[in-house]
Scaffold this motif. Sequence first.
Motif, short mmCIF file in Angstrom:
data_model
loop_
_atom_site.label_atom_id
_atom_site.label_comp_id
_atom_site.label_asym_id
_atom_site.label_seq_id
_atom_site.Cartn_x
_atom_site.Cartn_y
_atom_site.Cartn_z
N ALA A 1 -69.01 -16.46 22.51
CA ALA A 1 -69.81 -16.92 23.65
C ALA A 1 -69.33 -16.30 24.95
N GLU A 2 -68.00 -16.15 25.10
CA GLU A 2 -67.44 -15.65 26.36
C GLU A 2 -67.29 -14.13 26.41
N ALA A 3 -66.95 -13.53 25.26
CA ALA A 3 -66.65 -12.09 25.24
C ALA A 3 -67.21 -11.47 23.97
N PRO A 4 -68.50 -11.21 23.93
CA PRO A 4 -69.11 -10.66 22.70
C PRO A 4 -68.57 -9.30 22.30
N GLY A 5 -67.90 -8.59 23.23
CA GLY A 5 -67.33 -7.29 22.89
C GLY A 5 -65.94 -7.35 22.30
N VAL A 6 -65.42 -8.56 22.08
CA VAL A 6 -64.07 -8.72 21.54
C VAL A 6 -64.14 -8.96 20.04
N ARG A 7 -63.27 -8.28 19.31
CA ARG A 7 -63.15 -8.49 17.86
C ARG A 7 -61.76 -9.06 17.56
N LEU A 8 -61.71 -10.12 16.78
CA LEU A 8 -60.46 -10.78 16.43
C LEU A 8 -60.15 -10.55 14.96
N ARG A 9 -58.97 -10.02 14.69
CA ARG A 9 -58.54 -9.76 13.31
C ARG A 9 -57.44 -10.75 12.95
N PHE A 10 -57.67 -11.55 11.92
CA PHE A 10 -56.67 -12.49 11.45
C PHE A 10 -55.79 -11.80 10.40
N VAL A 11 -54.48 -11.87 10.62
CA VAL A 11 -53.52 -11.20 9.74
C VAL A 11 -52.66 -12.26 9.06
N PRO A 12 -52.60 -12.28 7.73
CA PRO A 12 -51.76 -13.28 7.06
C PRO A 12 -50.29 -12.96 7.21
N LYS A 13 -49.48 -13.99 7.10
CA LYS A 13 -48.03 -13.82 7.18
C LYS A 13 -47.51 -13.44 5.80
N MET A 14 -46.59 -12.50 5.81
CA MET A 14 -46.01 -12.04 4.56
C MET A 14 -44.49 -12.09 4.68
#
Length: 320
Positions: free
Chosen positions: A119-132
Amino acid sequence: MTNPDFNLLITLDVLLTEGSVAAAARRLQLSPSAMSRALARLRETMGDPLLVRAGSGLVPTPRALELREQVSLLVRDVESVLRPVGALDPAQLVRSFSLRTSDGFVENFGPALLARIGAEAPGVRLRFVPKMHKGRDRGKDRDWDRGRDSAPLREGAIDLETGVIGEATAPELRVQALFRDRFIGAVRMGHPLSHGEITAARYAAAGHIGVSRRGSARGAIDDALQPLGLERKVVTIVGGFATALALARGSDLVASVPERHTGNLRAGLFCFPLPITAPQITVSLIWHPRLDADPAHRWLRHCVREVCAATLGPVGDPQG
């Protein structure tokens, strides 16, 4: 010239703009004599008179005319670099962020966080990284989220992390608490523990699912049972809470999980407070200090904090 005086660029820009030593001196709040000395230094440095007398005024040389636009652009670029950072407009932000999280965070907070960012920043992509975890820890797995490799944060491979602060957390990292959490028990509906009083003895006597990315069968819950002369029977060990809850849903085993971190994963299960005094944990936001003042990173941290606060109510009675 081995050590150029970059202040001369500003002087040259003003001289070429004003075409007058006196006017340039007034603009830079210098005396006419100081400005004349600066012009002399410029002429010596550049090997060109730059401004020459023509009647009662000064006119630029061909070299000065050639440099005028370039010098003006250089000065504006320098001023832009040195200017304090302005307010961020998230709607204009185009950037990718990597967020390293523990099991359950994405399922519990991810949808609201993605909706907020979209809603606030449509140009932002968030990548979730699992902990290893690299290798195995021979010691007790006392905290479900303490093992941490700070190198990805330090090197910029990871922008932000959530977790429990422990001895493995590098001291230079920035930390801000998000919420406190407590462990609860979760079993399938109809499980013997879903009826009657749940005592420490009944809890310990049931079959249990251990959760450890290191593969350890013992943790803080076992330490809390030990003074009571009780010991859990850990039937199986899994690497995350989502897996533990899936097993509990289809078996007679007990999953002991952090309440707030697994809110959306426990639907349809019978949940109960542990009948022992188990330590609470604090889940924190972690980042490297080099990103402290970055406006986009500060905005992302603000989004994560607000989403966690809005998603979580007070810790209450988890039964049902």
